[in-house]
Design an enzyme around this catalytic site. Structure first.
Site, short mmCIF file in Angstrom:
data_model
loop_
_atom_site.label_atom_id
_atom_site.label_comp_id
_atom_site.label_asym_id
_atom_site.label_seq_id
_atom_site.Cartn_x
_atom_site.Cartn_y
_atom_site.Cartn_z
N GLU A 1 -5.50 -6.74 1.49
CA GLU A 1 -4.20 -7.00 2.12
C GLU A 1 -3.66 -8.40 1.82
O GLU A 1 -2.66 -8.82 2.39
CB GLU A 1 -4.23 -6.78 3.65
CG GLU A 1 -4.47 -5.35 4.07
CD GLU A 1 -5.95 -5.03 4.22
OE1 GLU A 1 -6.71 -5.95 4.57
OE2 GLU A 1 -6.34 -3.88 3.97
N GLU B 1 -9.05 4.37 0.10
CA GLU B 1 -9.02 4.61 1.56
C GLU B 1 -7.91 5.59 1.95
O GLU B 1 -8.06 6.38 2.89
CB GLU B 1 -8.88 3.30 2.33
CG GLU B 1 -7.61 2.53 2.05
CD GLU B 1 -7.53 1.19 2.81
OE1 GLU B 1 -8.44 0.87 3.57
OE2 GLU B 1 -6.53 0.49 2.63
N HIS C 1 -18.38 -9.14 5.37
CA HIS C 1 -17.02 -8.66 5.63
C HIS C 1 -16.36 -9.50 6.70
O HIS C 1 -16.93 -9.71 7.77
CB HIS C 1 -17.05 -7.19 6.09
CG HIS C 1 -15.67 -6.62 6.28
ND1 HIS C 1 -15.29 -5.95 7.41
CD2 HIS C 1 -14.59 -6.65 5.47
CE1 HIS C 1 -14.02 -5.57 7.28
NE2 HIS C 1 -13.57 -5.98 6.11
N HIS C 2 -15.19 -10.05 6.38
CA HIS C 2 -14.39 -10.81 7.34
C HIS C 2 -13.04 -10.14 7.49
O HIS C 2 -12.13 -10.38 6.70
CB HIS C 2 -14.15 -12.24 6.85
CG HIS C 2 -15.37 -13.11 6.86
ND1 HIS C 2 -15.43 -14.30 6.16
CD2 HIS C 2 -16.56 -12.98 7.49
CE1 HIS C 2 -16.63 -14.86 6.36
NE2 HIS C 2 -17.33 -14.08 7.16
N GLU C 3 -12.89 -9.27 8.46
CA GLU C 3 -11.56 -8.76 8.79
C GLU C 3 -10.91 -9.80 9.70
O GLU C 3 -11.45 -10.11 10.76
CB GLU C 3 -11.67 -7.40 9.49
CG GLU C 3 -10.34 -6.85 10.00
CD GLU C 3 -9.27 -6.77 8.93
OE1 GLU C 3 -9.46 -6.02 7.96
OE2 GLU C 3 -8.23 -7.47 9.06
N GLU D 1 0.81 -1.21 0.00
CA GLU D 1 0.00 0.00 0.00
C GLU D 1 0.85 1.27 0.00
O GLU D 1 0.52 2.26 0.65
CB GLU D 1 -0.99 -0.06 1.18
CG GLU D 1 -1.92 -1.25 1.03
CD GLU D 1 -2.97 -1.37 2.12
OE1 GLU D 1 -3.01 -0.51 3.01
OE2 GLU D 1 -3.74 -2.33 2.08
C1 NOJ Z 1 -8.39 -2.21 5.31
C2 NOJ Z 1 -9.24 -2.37 4.11
O1 NOJ Z 1 -8.52 -2.04 2.96
C3 NOJ Z 1 -10.47 -1.52 4.27
O2 NOJ Z 1 -11.24 -1.54 3.10
C4 NOJ Z 1 -11.24 -2.03 5.46
O3 NOJ Z 1 -12.34 -1.19 5.66
C5 NOJ Z 1 -10.38 -2.03 6.71
N1 NOJ Z 1 -9.13 -2.68 6.47
C6 NOJ Z 1 -11.06 -2.72 7.86
O4 NOJ Z 1 -11.18 -4.09 7.60
CA CA Z 2 -6.02 -1.87 2.82
#
Ligand code: NOJ
Ligand code: CA
Length: 696
Positions: free
Chosen positions: A476, A500, A405-407, A164
Site C-alpha cells: 500500500e 489477495e 510484518h509491520h502493518e 488496487e
Molecule cells: C494488505 C496487504 O496487501 C496484505 O498482504 C496483508 O496481509 C494485509 N494488508 C494485512 O496487513
Molecule cells: Ca494490499
C-alpha cells in the site's frame, strides 16, 4: 545550439537523438517563452508538441516568459551491475540535453534536463538554488504528454490512496464513460476526476506503437497522476495533494522526479526496458552483501481467505492500554501461534525456502481499523501464543529466516514513533526483512498515501531499514519508480492489485498479461503467486471467490512477474497434494543473468525466458488471457552445442481457469537451441518450463 529566431512562432529550438538514432527529442521555446517538447520514434509522432512548467502557490507561474540562458548536450554510456535483477549488467546509454531557462520578469531560473535512450525519454525539472526561488509551494505541475491519437489504454482510475483497482482496457476516448464502472466495487478512497488515471500508463496506438508513461526517482515530491483531455488526447500531470491541498513544498536546490516515456513498435521492448532504473542514481551503499533475493512461504493466505485470523481475540473496538491479553479469552482461530508457525518453518526447511512470513503475530489487530489505530501497534509486543525467542531458535536451527510484518494501519505517525525500537527488535531476534503495510486512511488525517510528506515517510523507513541491514517489502505504499537501484534493500512493493484480491472477488483473467506492462515498469511486485487450491471455499466455505488462473499459470507467474522476492502463497497442505507441480516453485530462480521476452501483447499474453544467476539453467513462463492460445517459441537463446532437458508444466487440454483449473500435465523433453515449441495455453492459463543442462 540551433537558433531559430527567424521562425516567427519559435524563440529557440534544439533537437537530440537517441544513440541508435530512432528517437528524436525536440525542445522548442515558443515565442511567448513557453517551453515545449516533442518526441518522435522512427519518424512517427509519440508525443506531439507538449507544454512544460509548474504553477506555484502565491507566486508567479513557471510556465511562460522564459528565455534560453544556456543549453548543453552530452553523451553518457556506462554499464552497471545491479545487486539483484533481471539481467547481469545494465547499459545506461543516452544523449542528454539540459536547457537552462530564465524568466526575466521574476529573475528566476529553472532547468529542464532531457535524456534520450534507445528505449525512450526521461526529463525532469531542476531548480537551482537562487535568491528569487529559495522556498516555494507547488500548486500544480503542468507537464503535458500530447498523444498522436485515440490510443488503446490500460488504465487505473486516478486515486490518491489506492492502486488496487482492476485495470481497464479501453480507448482514451472511453475513459470518461468507463470511470464509474472502474471505480464501483473497487477499494476507492479518493478518486478525483472522471478522466484522471494513474501511471505507469500503458498505451498502444492504432498503428502499433507501444508507449508507456511513468516517473522515475520519486523522492521528496508528490506522486504524479495524469489528467486526460479526451477531445485532444493530451495528458497532463496532476500531483497528489497533501492535507491542505498543496502539491509539494520545495527548497532549492531541488529537482522533480523524471517523467518517462518508453516507446517501441515491439511490445517486448517495453518489458525489457531498463530506462526507469537507469534514471535513478547508483547505490551509495558500500556493503550490499546483506541484501539477498528471497523465496518465502507464510502464515498469510489462510487469513486472507478467512480460514484463520490475524487477531487473537474476538474483542471489538478495544483500547489497547486497557487490555491484558494474558487474561482475555482467545478466539481459537489465531493463525500466528507458535505450534502452527513451526509447521510452516518445517515446510520451508523441507523444501528449501529462505524465509517464513508471519502476519498477526503482534498485539493490536482487534482494532487495526478502529478509532485507536493511531496507537494500536507497537511492533514489539507479541500475542501470548507467539513465542518470539523460541521461534527464532527453531527457525535458525532449520536454516530458515523469519520475515517480519509491520502493518501500520496507515498511521505513519505511530510507525515513526516506534521505528527505532521495531528495527532493534528485528535485529535482536534475527529478522532481516520486513513487509510493511499501510491499510486505511493515513494518520495524520488528511494526508494521502502518495503525497510528498507520506512519500518522504516511505523513504525514511527505507533508509532507516538500511542502517539496520533490513530489506523492505512495502504494501500500500506509493508505486515504485526504480528507487531500488539506489536503495537495493527495497526488494518488493505491492502497489497494485495482488493475489489477495482473488479472495476478495477475483482478478480479471488477463490481469497478469497487463501488470508487467504497467505496475512492474517501476519495479518488482510482491504479487504472491502459487495458489494451487484455486477455490477459496475450500478454506472458508462462506467465501465464494476463486483464483482466475489455472494451476499451471500460477507457476508461470514466478517468471513473468519479475521479483527478487517471491512467495509460495498457498498452504503447505495444498502443495502436498501436488508435489510434482510444486517442484517448479522449488526449482525456479529468483535472481537472473539474462532475460528474453519471447512473446508479448498487453492484455493478451506474455512469454518470458530467464537464465538463473550464475547457472546454466533457464526458466520460461507464459501467461495468457481468458481466450487461451497456442504459444510458439524458439529456444535459440540456449547455448550452442549444449543439450538440455526441458520439464514442461502445462495446462491439460481440458483445463480452464474457472471450470477446470487444476488440470495440468508435466512432461520432459530433450532440447537444444534449435528446438521449437508450440504449447497450448488454456483460457486463463499458461505454462512454466525449467530447462537444465542434460547430464553428459
Ligand atoms: C494488505 C496487504 O496487501 C496484505 O498482504 C496483508 O496481509 C494485509 N494488508 C494485512 O496487513
Ligand atoms: Ca494490499
Amino acid at each position: 545550439m540551433l537558433c531559430c529566431c527567424f521562425l516567427w512562432q519559435v524563440a529557440a529550438a534544439e533537437e537530440i537523438k537517441s544513440p541508435n538514432g530512432k528517437l528524436t527529442l525536440a525542445f522548442v521555446l515558443q515565442n511567448d517563452g513557453v517551453p515545449t517538447y516533442r518526441l518522435t520514434y522512427k519518424g512517427r509522432e509519440v508525443i506531439k508538441t507538449s507544454k512544460l512548467g509548474l504553477e506555484l502557490k502565491n507566486a508567479a507561474a513557471l510556465t511562460s516568459g522564459f528565455a534560453v540562458a544556456e543549453s548543453k548536450q552530452r553523451t553518457f554510456d556506462e554499464s552497471w551491475t545491479p545487486v539483484w535483477g533481471e539481467v547481469k549488467t545494465i547499459r545506461n546509454h543516452y544523449n542528454e540535453l539540459a536547457v537552462t531557462l530564465t524568466q526575466a520578469s521574476t529573475s528566476r531560473t529553472i532547468r529542464v534536463r532531457f535524456r534520450v535512450f534507445d528505449d525512450g525519454l526521461g526529463f525532469r525539472y531542476e531548480f537551482p538554488r537562487q535568491p528569487k526561488l529559495d522556498y516555494f509551494t507547488i500548486k500544480e505541475e503542468r507537464t503535458q504528454f500530447a498523444l498522436a491519437g485515440d490510443h488503446k489504454a490500460f488504465w487505473l482510475p486516478g486515486d490518491y490512496d489506492t492502486q488496487e483497482y482492476s485495470t481497464v482496457t479501453s480507448k482514451l476516448s472511453e475513459v470518461r464513460g468507463q470511470m464509474k464502472a472502474a471505480v464501483t466495487g473497487n477499494a476507492s478512497q479518493t478518486t478525483f476526476s472522471p478522466t484522471g488515471v494513474q501511471t505507469p500508463l500503458m498505451l498502444k496506438s492504432q498503428d502499433g506503437l507501444y508507449i508507456n508513461i511513468h516517473e522515475a526517482a520519486l523522492i521528496d515530491y508528490s506522486c504524479m497522476h495524469l489528467e486526460l483531455d479526451d477531445k485532444n488526447f493530451v495528458l497532463e500531470s496532476h500531483l497528489t495533494p497533501d492535507a491542505v491541498g498543496d502539491k509539494g513544498l520545495i527548497q532549492t536546490p531541488a529537482q522533480s522526479p523524471w517523467r518517462t516515456v518508453i516507446v517501441s513498435d515491439r511490445a517486448g521492448d517495453i518489458l525489457e526496458s531498463k530506462l526507469v532504473l537507469n534514471l535513478n542514481e547508483p547505490t551509495k551503499f558500500k556493503d550490499t552483501s546483506w541484501i539477498k533475493p528471497v523465496k518465502y512461504v507464510g502464515v498469510w493466505w489462510e487469513m486472507i481467505t478467512g480460514k484463520s485470523t490475524w487477531s487473537y481475540t474476538n474483542m471489538d473496538n478495544i483500547k489497547l492500554d486497557s487490555v491484558d491479553y494474558k487474561t482475555v479469552k482467545p478466539n481459537g482461530t489465531h493463525g500466528a501461534n507458535t505450534a502452527h508457525v513451526k509447521e510452516y518453518i518445517d515446510f520451508a526447511a523441507l523444501h528449501g525456502f529462505d524465509a517464513v512470513l508471519v502476519e498477526g503475530w503482534n498485539t493490536g489487530w482487534e482494532d487495526w481499523f478502529g478509532k485507536h489505530k493511531d496507537y494500536v501497534f507497537d511492533f514489539v509486543t507479541p500475542y501470548p501464543d507467539f513465542n518470539v525467542p523460541e521461534l527464532q531458535q527453531y527457525a535458525a536451527s532449520k536454516n530458515v529466516k523469519m520475515m517480519m510484518h509491520h502493518e501500520t494501519s496507515g498511521s505513519v505517525r505511530n510507525y515513526e514513533r516506534h521505528l527505532d525500537s521495531a528495527f532493534q527488535f528485528m535485529n535482536k531476534y534475527g529478522y532481516n526483512a520486513v513487509k510493511t503495510g499501510y491499510v486505511g486512511d493515513i494518520v495524520p488525517l488528511g494526508h494521502h498515501h502518495y503525497d510528498q510528506w507520506v512519500n518522504n515517510h516511505y523513504q525514511y523507513v527505507l533508509e532507516k531499514a538500511a542502517e539496520h541491514k533490513i530489506m523492505v517489502n512495502g504494501h500500500e505504499a506509493v508505486r515504485p519508480t526504480g528507487l531500488a537501484r539506489t536503495y537495493p534493500n527495497l526488494i518488493g512493493n505491492e502497489a497494485a492489485r495482488g493475489t489477495e484480491y482473488e479472495s476478495f472477488g477475483g482478478n480479471n483473467a488477463d490481469h497478469t498479461t497487463i501488470l508487467p506492462f504497467t505496475r512492474l515498469i517501476g519495479g518488482p511486485m510482491d504479487y504472491t503467486p502459487g495458489i494451487f487450491q484455486t477455490k477459496v471455499s475450500a478454506l472458508n466455505p462462506s467465501n465464494t471467490s476463486f483464483v482466475h488462473s489455472t494451476l499451471a499459470r500460477q507457476l508461470a507467474l514466478y517468471v513473468t512477474m519479475y521479483s527478487p522476492l517471491q512467495m509460495a502463497a498457498d498452504l503447505p497442505e495444498h502443495y502436498n497434494q501436488h508435489l510434482d507441480a510444486f517442484q517448479f516453485i522449488k526449482d525456479v530462480a529468483v535472481d537472473w543473468d539474462a532475460t528474453r521476452v519471447l512473446e508479448a501483447e498487453p492484455g493478451d499474453y506474455i512469454t518470458i525466458a530467464r537464465k538463473a544467476k550464475g547457472k546454466s539453467s533457464w526458466f520460461i513462463g507464459s501467461t495468457c488471457d481468458e481466450n487461451g492460445r497456442t504459444s510458439n517459441i524458439k529456444l535459440d537463446f540456449l547455448d550452442p552445442g549444449k543439450k538440455y532437458v526441458a520439464t514442461i508444466y502445462a495446462d491439460a487440454k481440458d483445463a480452464h481457469y474457472e471450470k477446470n483449473p487444476q488440470a495440468y500435465a508435466i512432461r520432459k523433453v530433450n532440447v537444444t537451441r534449435k528446438s521449437k515449441l508450440a504449447q497450448y495455453c488454456a483460457p486463463g492459463g499458461g505454462y512454466a518450463i525449467s530447462v537444465t543442462e542434460a547430464a553428459r
